[in-house]
Design a protein around this motif. Structure first.
Motif, PDB file in Angstrom:
ATOM      1  N   GLU A   3       0.847  -1.195   0.000  1.00  0.00           N
ATOM      2  CA  GLU A   3       0.000   0.000   0.000  1.00  0.00           C
ATOM      3  C   GLU A   3       0.883   1.245   0.000  1.00  0.00           C
ATOM      4  O   GLU A   3       1.887   1.312   0.704  1.00  0.00           O
ATOM      5  N   LEU A   4       0.482   2.242  -0.790  1.00  0.00           N
ATOM      6  CA  LEU A   4       1.212   3.504  -0.884  1.00  0.00           C
ATOM      7  C   LEU A   4       0.275   4.622  -0.463  1.00  0.00           C
ATOM      8  O   LEU A   4      -0.782   4.827  -1.075  1.00  0.00           O
ATOM      9  N   ARG A   5       0.630   5.357   0.600  1.00  0.00           N
ATOM     10  CA  ARG A   5      -0.219   6.416   1.154  1.00  0.00           C
ATOM     11  C   ARG A   5       0.358   7.780   0.767  1.00  0.00           C
ATOM     12  O   ARG A   5       1.520   8.080   1.076  1.00  0.00           O
ATOM     13  N   GLU A 189      11.019   2.237   3.565  1.00  0.00           N
ATOM     14  CA  GLU A 189       9.567   2.054   3.676  1.00  0.00           C
ATOM     15  C   GLU A 189       9.007   2.636   4.970  1.00  0.00           C
ATOM     16  O   GLU A 189       7.929   2.235   5.424  1.00  0.00           O
ATOM     17  N   LYS A 190       9.724   3.584   5.564  1.00  0.00           N
ATOM     18  CA  LYS A 190       9.201   4.277   6.741  1.00  0.00           C
ATOM     19  C   LYS A 190       8.260   5.390   6.296  1.00  0.00           C
ATOM     20  O   LYS A 190       8.296   5.832   5.152  1.00  0.00           O
ATOM     21  N   CYS A 191       7.418   5.860   7.213  1.00  0.00           N
ATOM     22  CA  CYS A 191       6.447   6.899   6.878  1.00  0.00           C
ATOM     23  C   CYS A 191       6.512   8.024   7.908  1.00  0.00           C
ATOM     24  O   CYS A 191       7.128   7.891   8.966  1.00  0.00           O
ATOM     25  N   TYR A 192       5.862   9.159   7.552  1.00  0.00           N
ATOM     26  CA  TYR A 192       5.795  10.314   8.454  1.00  0.00           C
ATOM     27  C   TYR A 192       4.702  10.039   9.481  1.00  0.00           C
ATOM     28  O   TYR A 192       3.526   9.881   9.134  1.00  0.00           O
ATOM     29  N   THR A 193       5.065   9.976  10.762  1.00  0.00           N
ATOM     30  CA  THR A 193       4.138   9.566  11.809  1.00  0.00           C
ATOM     31  C   THR A 193       3.657  10.762  12.616  1.00  0.00           C
ATOM     32  O   THR A 193       4.192  11.875  12.521  1.00  0.00           O
ATOM     33  N   THR A 194       2.639  10.511  13.438  1.00  0.00           N
ATOM     34  CA  THR A 194       2.125  11.560  14.333  1.00  0.00           C
ATOM     35  C   THR A 194       3.174  11.960  15.365  1.00  0.00           C
ATOM     36  O   THR A 194       3.178  13.094  15.841  1.00  0.00           O
ATOM     37  N   ARG A 330       3.393  -2.387  11.220  1.00  0.00           N
ATOM     38  CA  ARG A 330       4.693  -2.571  10.558  1.00  0.00           C
ATOM     39  C   ARG A 330       5.275  -3.944  10.857  1.00  0.00           C
ATOM     40  O   ARG A 330       5.849  -4.600   9.969  1.00  0.00           O
ATOM     41  N   GLU A 331       5.146  -4.381  12.134  1.00  0.00           N
ATOM     42  CA  GLU A 331       5.649  -5.716  12.473  1.00  0.00           C
ATOM     43  C   GLU A 331       4.876  -6.803  11.713  1.00  0.00           C
ATOM     44  O   GLU A 331       5.479  -7.771  11.215  1.00  0.00           O
ATOM     45  N   ILE A 332       3.543  -6.633  11.640  1.00  0.00           N
ATOM     46  CA  ILE A 332       2.733  -7.608  10.888  1.00  0.00           C
ATOM     47  C   ILE A 332       3.144  -7.612   9.433  1.00  0.00           C
ATOM     48  O   ILE A 332       3.248  -8.668   8.792  1.00  0.00           O
ATOM     49  N   LYS A 333       3.383  -6.424   8.904  1.00  0.00           N
ATOM     50  CA  LYS A 333       3.804  -6.327   7.505  1.00  0.00           C
ATOM     51  C   LYS A 333       5.145  -7.032   7.295  1.00  0.00           C
ATOM     52  O   LYS A 333       5.346  -7.750   6.302  1.00  0.00           O
ATOM     53  N   ILE A 339       6.937 -14.374   5.765  1.00  0.00           N
ATOM     54  CA  ILE A 339       6.159 -15.573   5.411  1.00  0.00           C
ATOM     55  C   ILE A 339       6.085 -15.734   3.897  1.00  0.00           C
ATOM     56  O   ILE A 339       6.183 -16.842   3.360  1.00  0.00           O
ATOM     57  N   LYS A 340       5.915 -14.614   3.212  1.00  0.00           N
ATOM     58  CA  LYS A 340       5.862 -14.663   1.750  1.00  0.00           C
ATOM     59  C   LYS A 340       7.179 -15.196   1.181  1.00  0.00           C
ATOM     60  O   LYS A 340       7.190 -16.032   0.263  1.00  0.00           O
TER      61      LYS A 340
END
Length: 435
Positions: A3-5, A189-194, A330-333, A339-340
């Motif tokens: 996903e790309l936000r 793949e990090k993002c801008y967080t609150t 992020r951990e689930i991802k 797993i993939k």
């Protein structure tokens, strides 16, 4: 990336909604002609492009009205939570054309609002690409305002051009997505967080408090006087610089331009600092009024303060929950990616096992065929040997028979000779008897 936000930022009328529609290849956002504000709240649109899910958030346009700017800031805070755990990229939308000081101030306010950390997640998106009239964007950037050039350099030189009127040109969308994915890959793949936004706000508040402390030592009239003096001095310095440049040679033109740019930059920095001081002083006065009003309301309604405190605690808990949820996501991802990879390895191993099994079966079949062929050859060889033995036996018998025949022939010859000799003898004897 699954996903790309993407979050669209910019002044009202810059073409954010139209760019979002071009990016999503659909009419997800309402657009209208002119520079009036169409988007008043954050709106989100989704689409799937090149097997990648795209989430685009359109934000209200920034303006110079303090009251509207406060509402817009609240909406922009909401846009970060809408793209939880945070956006991968901010697209700073700027229309191609002549940039005024008002537009430059809007860009500077956006930068201040999100802090220095946002520079790693920002790309400048120029709209109205059809106004270039097949002119290269690099030529346009050479004539761009020096402040905007500096902003693009701060953002790592990342920019792109959109022609929102040419909906059939999907190459511009694919090229932008390629630039975004490269930037996201560079950011791991990090993002801008609150948390980053809150850090920028805290830093801004600390700077404001420091300005307030310095303001207590100086009065506002002195500031306005120094402000006007600086402006007059800057005007005189610019006038002297222009007058001196007319008398200098071509070799001094570059140095003069550089000096002029530095002088203008210092002037703008000075003016900006003065404006910030005045704004901070005004905010301090308003803060004192607000604290007095809050104290009066607490006296009138004692329970309101506890409710407000609980509300703040709930908001803080929600914010912490969002951050923890983002970390868990992020951990689930990461686990899904692992797993993939394991599934791909298992599939590859199964394919190798199947291929090895097929090859083994082929080799076993070939060995059986060779063994059968060898057995057939051995049987043929044995039959040939038996036939050879029979031929040898027949040859031996024929040889013995031939030897017997030779003996018989010799005996017959001897007997014939004897018979001939007796016959001659009898013949001659008969002749003598006749005489």
């Amino acid at each position: 990336m699954a996903e790309l936000r993407i979050v669209l930022l910019g002044k009202q009328g810059a073409g954010k909604s139209a760019s979002g529609n071009t990016l999503l290849r659909s009419q997800s956002f309402h657009t209208a002609a002119g520079s009036e504000r169409v988007t008043r709240t954050c709106v989100m649109g989704r689409s799937t492009l090149d097997e990648q899910e795209i989430k685009v958030i359109d934000t209200p346009g920034w303006c110079d009205s303090p009251q509207l700017e406060t509402d817009i800031k609240q909406e922009i805070i909401r846009c970060i939570s809408m793209s939880s755990p945070g956006p991968h990229v901010f697209l700073l939308v700027l229309p191609i054309g002549r940039f005024t000081n008002e537009e430059i101030n809007t860009v500077m306010n956006i930068m201040k609002e999100f802090g220095d950390e946002v520079s790693k997640y920002m790309i400048v998106l120029f709209t109205k690409g059809d106004d270039l009239e097949e002119r290269p964007i690099e030529d346009y950037l050479k004539e761009l305002h020096s402040d905007l050039k500096a902003i693009i350099q701060i953002y790592g030189g990342r920019y792109h051009v959109f022609n929102n009127r040419d909906k059939s040109n999907q190459k511009q969308v694919s090229s932008l997505l390629m630039k975004i994915n490269k930037m996201v890959e560079r950011n791991e793949e990090k993002c801008y967080t609150t948390a980053m936004y809150q850090k920028a706000k805290d830093q801004k508040s600390d700077e404001g408090r420091q300005q307030c402390r310095r303001e207590k030592d100086n009065s506002v009239p002195d500031e306005s006087k120094s402000h006007s003096t600086n402006q007059n001095g800057d005007k005189r310095s610019r006038h002297d610089g222009m007058k001196g440049r007319e008398h200098r040679g071509i070799s001094e033109a570059g140095k003069e331009c550089s000096q002029k740019w530095k002088t203008q930059q210092q002037t703008r920095d000075t003016q900006h600092r003065e404006c910030e001081r005045i704004k901070q002083f005004t905010m301090e006065v308003e803060s004192e009024k607000w604290e007095k009003g809050e104290e009066q309301r607490r006296r009138e309604k004692p329970g309101e303060d506890d409710k407000r405190q609980r509300s703040y605690e709930v908001d803080d808990a929600i914010r912490r929950y969002g951050e923890e949820n983002g970390e868990i996501s992020r951990e689930i991802k990461t686990l899904k990616h692992t797993i993939k990879q394991l599934n791909e390895s298992i599939i590859k191993n199964d394919a190798l096992k199947c291929m090895w099994s097929n090859e083994r079966d082929k080799l076993i079949t070939k060995i059986h065929e060779l063994k059968t062929e060898v057995m057939i050859k051995n049987n043929e060889l044995k039959q040939a040997e038996m036939k050879n033995e029979e031929l040898k036996q027949q040859f031996k018998e024929q040889t013995e028979m031939f030897e017997k025949m030779e003996k018989l022939w010799a005996q017959q010859k001897t007997q014939d000779e004897k018979t001939k000799s007796h016959a001659f003898f009898d013949f001659f004897q008969s002749l003598f008897n006749l005489k």
